[in-house]
Enzyme design. Structure first.
Site, PDB file in Angstrom:
ATOM      1  N   SER A  66      52.172  52.368 113.946  1.00 31.43           N
ATOM      2  CA  SER A  66      51.172  50.636 112.771  1.00 31.43           C
ATOM      3  C   SER A  66      49.578  50.135 113.567  1.00 31.43           C
ATOM      4  CB  SER A  66      52.249  49.765 112.441  1.00 31.43           C
ATOM      5  OG  SER A  66      51.858  48.595 112.148  1.00 31.43           O
TER       6      SER A  66
ATOM      7  N   TYR B 223      59.001  44.487 117.808  1.00 33.20           N
ATOM      8  CA  TYR B 223      58.368  45.519 116.845  1.00 33.20           C
ATOM      9  C   TYR B 223      56.694  46.057 117.150  1.00 33.20           C
ATOM     10  CZ  TYR B 223      56.631  47.729 112.596  1.00 33.20           C
ATOM     11  OH  TYR B 223      55.425  48.378 111.572  1.00 33.20           O
TER      12      TYR B 223
HETATM   13  P1  NDP Z   1      60.047  51.170 103.433  1.00 37.35           P
HETATM   14  O1  NDP Z   1      61.081  50.104 104.394  1.00 37.35           O
HETATM   15  O2  NDP Z   1      59.983  50.763 102.750  1.00 37.35           O
HETATM   16  O3  NDP Z   1      60.904  53.128 104.285  1.00 37.35           O
HETATM   17  C1  NDP Z   1      61.618  52.558 105.575  1.00 37.35           C
HETATM   18  C2  NDP Z   1      62.396  54.571 105.527  1.00 37.35           C
HETATM   19  O4  NDP Z   1      62.685  54.116 106.424  1.00 37.35           O
HETATM   20  C3  NDP Z   1      63.443  53.777 104.461  1.00 37.35           C
HETATM   21  O5  NDP Z   1      62.905  55.546 103.667  1.00 37.35           O
HETATM   22  C4  NDP Z   1      64.743  54.500 105.031  1.00 37.35           C
HETATM   23  O6  NDP Z   1      65.442  54.579 104.281  1.00 37.35           O
HETATM   24  C5  NDP Z   1      64.053  54.667 106.334  1.00 37.35           C
HETATM   25  N1  NDP Z   1      64.934  54.056 107.994  1.00 37.35           N
HETATM   26  C6  NDP Z   1      64.847  52.846 108.379  1.00 37.35           C
HETATM   27  N2  NDP Z   1      66.079  52.844 109.184  1.00 37.35           N
HETATM   28  C7  NDP Z   1      66.714  54.126 109.153  1.00 37.35           C
HETATM   29  C8  NDP Z   1      67.326  54.632 109.824  1.00 37.35           C
HETATM   30  N3  NDP Z   1      68.224  54.509 110.599  1.00 37.35           N
HETATM   31  N4  NDP Z   1      67.895  56.399 109.680  1.00 37.35           N
HETATM   32  C9  NDP Z   1      66.594  56.826 108.822  1.00 37.35           C
HETATM   33  N5  NDP Z   1      66.387  56.071 107.990  1.00 37.35           N
HETATM   34  C10 NDP Z   1      65.969  55.307 108.004  1.00 37.35           C
HETATM   35  O7  NDP Z   1      59.110  51.224 104.924  1.00 37.35           O
HETATM   36  P2  NDP Z   1      57.982  51.634 104.935  1.00 37.35           P
HETATM   37  O8  NDP Z   1      57.206  52.495 103.927  1.00 37.35           O
HETATM   38  O9  NDP Z   1      56.667  51.090 105.136  1.00 37.35           O
HETATM   39  O10 NDP Z   1      57.918  51.765 106.588  1.00 37.35           O
HETATM   40  C11 NDP Z   1      57.464  53.082 106.628  1.00 37.35           C
HETATM   41  C12 NDP Z   1      56.994  53.276 107.915  1.00 37.35           C
HETATM   42  O11 NDP Z   1      55.729  52.841 108.324  1.00 37.35           O
HETATM   43  C13 NDP Z   1      57.730  52.807 109.174  1.00 37.35           C
HETATM   44  O12 NDP Z   1      58.187  53.325 110.535  1.00 37.35           O
HETATM   45  C14 NDP Z   1      57.137  51.186 109.274  1.00 37.35           C
HETATM   46  O13 NDP Z   1      57.164  50.751 111.057  1.00 37.35           O
HETATM   47  C15 NDP Z   1      56.019  51.878 109.544  1.00 37.35           C
HETATM   48  N6  NDP Z   1      54.959  50.718 108.677  1.00 37.35           N
HETATM   49  C16 NDP Z   1      54.861  50.280 107.590  1.00 37.35           C
HETATM   50  C17 NDP Z   1      53.883  49.334 107.494  1.00 37.35           C
HETATM   51  C18 NDP Z   1      54.025  48.266 106.334  1.00 37.35           C
HETATM   52  O14 NDP Z   1      53.540  47.539 105.841  1.00 37.35           O
HETATM   53  N7  NDP Z   1      54.948  48.805 105.553  1.00 37.35           N
HETATM   54  C19 NDP Z   1      52.584  49.058 108.283  1.00 37.35           C
HETATM   55  C20 NDP Z   1      52.535  50.202 109.453  1.00 37.35           C
HETATM   56  C21 NDP Z   1      53.120  50.355 109.741  1.00 37.35           C
HETATM   57  P3  NDP Z   1      67.000  53.955 104.348  1.00 37.35           P
HETATM   58  O15 NDP Z   1      67.370  53.512 104.060  1.00 37.35           O
HETATM   59  O16 NDP Z   1      67.535  55.028 103.104  1.00 37.35           O
HETATM   60  O17 NDP Z   1      67.897  55.342 105.421  1.00 37.35           O
HETATM   61  C1  8X3 Z   2      53.713  46.883 109.740  1.00 37.10           C
HETATM   62  C2  8X3 Z   2      52.480  45.961 109.816  1.00 37.10           C
HETATM   63  O1  8X3 Z   2      51.045  44.320 109.956  1.00 37.10           O
HETATM   64  O2  8X3 Z   2      53.275  43.659 109.821  1.00 37.10           O
HETATM   65  O3  8X3 Z   2      53.793  48.241 111.101  1.00 37.10           O
HETATM   66  O4  8X3 Z   2      52.799  44.980 112.165  1.00 37.10           O
HETATM   67  S1  8X3 Z   2      52.459  44.302 110.218  1.00 37.10           S
END
Ligand code: NDP
Ligand code: 8X3
Length: 253
Positions: free
Chosen positions: A140, A153
């Site tokens: 991220s 985070y």
């Molecule tokens: P979402 O919340 O849409 O998706 C997160 C996914 O992670 C879900 O499918 C969830 O599945 C899974 N997950 C969370 N906790 C667990 C667990 N304990 N075990 C198994 N699966 C888990 O978020 P994003 O798609 O945005 O995020 C995906 C990744 O990208 C993350 O690592 C996030 O930190 C990162 N990210 C996100 C950004 C943003 O602004 N959206 C920016 C930068 C990075 P379920 O709940 O079914 O288990």
């Molecule tokens: C998710 C993006 O900017 O909220 O990783 O940290 S930010």
């Protein structure tokens, strides 16, 4: 030639789901994982007409479940596993360190750092056997910088950044590429989880600018995965045009 399998953690939502759809369109077989089995089955129904789809329902924080789930895959699937997308992750809460909730901290560290490590440890032996492969870690912008209230985070995503570099060194002899993808703000379920369903805050996060969509990030992940065998993207930061850093946005209101 047999189709390759890509294992995607966190395929029930956001980037993971968009990757599943895009890799399926491009003829990759899929291993989809997450905790919400109903969503895994829905996605399997959607994509099974195109490619073979395995689903594994487990919590990445539960070491035993992670190893049991990976081991339970049919031998031919494990032997064709060549790409791992370590995507499952979350932020929980945003505020000063002296007001932080220990449970939120545990959830972030256990999921984003320890969970990613468990899955990697369980999957890498199969990718190694294949003689070449690719691990794509979702870092991220929070793994590149620290912003107000981002403390734990940001620390967990700095750990992902460090682990991507470390994996690249350790897995060098096996022809395994390692790519760190570092997105800025993207409108997925991320903020719903982070702000525990508080609609006012969630709406305000993406107000006045155009955030990334899950598909934008999936396109970049697929691009990294589709380069020739001798080319690797080590690290790629992808931001909304209206976001210059972890804390600088140009918002219309
Ligand atoms: P979402 O919340 O849409 O998706 C997160 C996914 O992670 C879900 O499918 C969830 O599945 C899974 N997950 C969370 N906790 C667990 C667990 N304990 N075990 C198994 N699966 C888990 O978020 P994003 O798609 O945005 O995020 C995906 C990744 O990208 C993350 O690592 C996030 O930190 C990162 N990210 C996100 C950004 C943003 O602004 N959206 C920016 C930068 C990075 P379920 O709940 O079914 O288990
Ligand atoms: C998710 C993006 O900017 O909220 O990783 O940290 S930010």
């Amino acid at each position: 030639m047999e189709k390759k399998y890509v294992l995607i953690t966190g395929a029930t939502s956001g980037f993971g789901k968009a990757c599943a759809q895009l890799f399926a369109k491009n003829n990759y077989n899929l291993i989809l994982t997450g905790r919400r089995n109903d969503r895994l089955q829905e996605l399997k129904n959607e994509l099974s007409a195109m490619v073979s789809v395995e689903t594994l329902c487990f919590d990445v924080r539960d070491e035993a479940s992670v190893f049991q789930a990976i081991e339970s895959l049919p031998e031919n699937v494990k032997n064709q596993l060549s790409i791992l997308i370590n995507n499952a992750g979350l932020a929980v809460g945003r505020g000063p360190i002296d007001e932080g909730l220990i449970d939120d901290w545990d959830r972030m560290i256990d999921t984003n750092v320890k969970g990613l490590l468990y899955v990697t440890r369980a999957v890498v032996p199969y990718i190694k056997k294949a003689g070449q492969g690719h691990i794509i870690n979702l870092g991220s912008i929070a793994g590149k910088e620290v912003y107000t209230g981002g403390n734990v985070y940001c620390a967990s995503k700095h750990a992902v950044d460090a682990l991507s570099k470390a994996m690249r060194i350790d897995l060098l002899p096996y022809g395994i590429k390692v790519t760190n993808i570092a997105p800025g703000a993207a409108d997925t379920e991320f903020s719903t989880v982070r702000f525990k369903g508080d609609e006012e805050i969630i709406k305000s996060v993406y107000k006045g600018f155009q955030p990334l969509k899950a598909e934008d990030v999936a396109n970049v992940i697929y691009f990294a995965a589709s380069l020739p065998a001798h080319v690797n993207i080590n690290d790629l930061t992808i931001m909304p045009t209206a976001q210059a850093s972890g804390s600088h946005f140009f918002k219309s209101e």
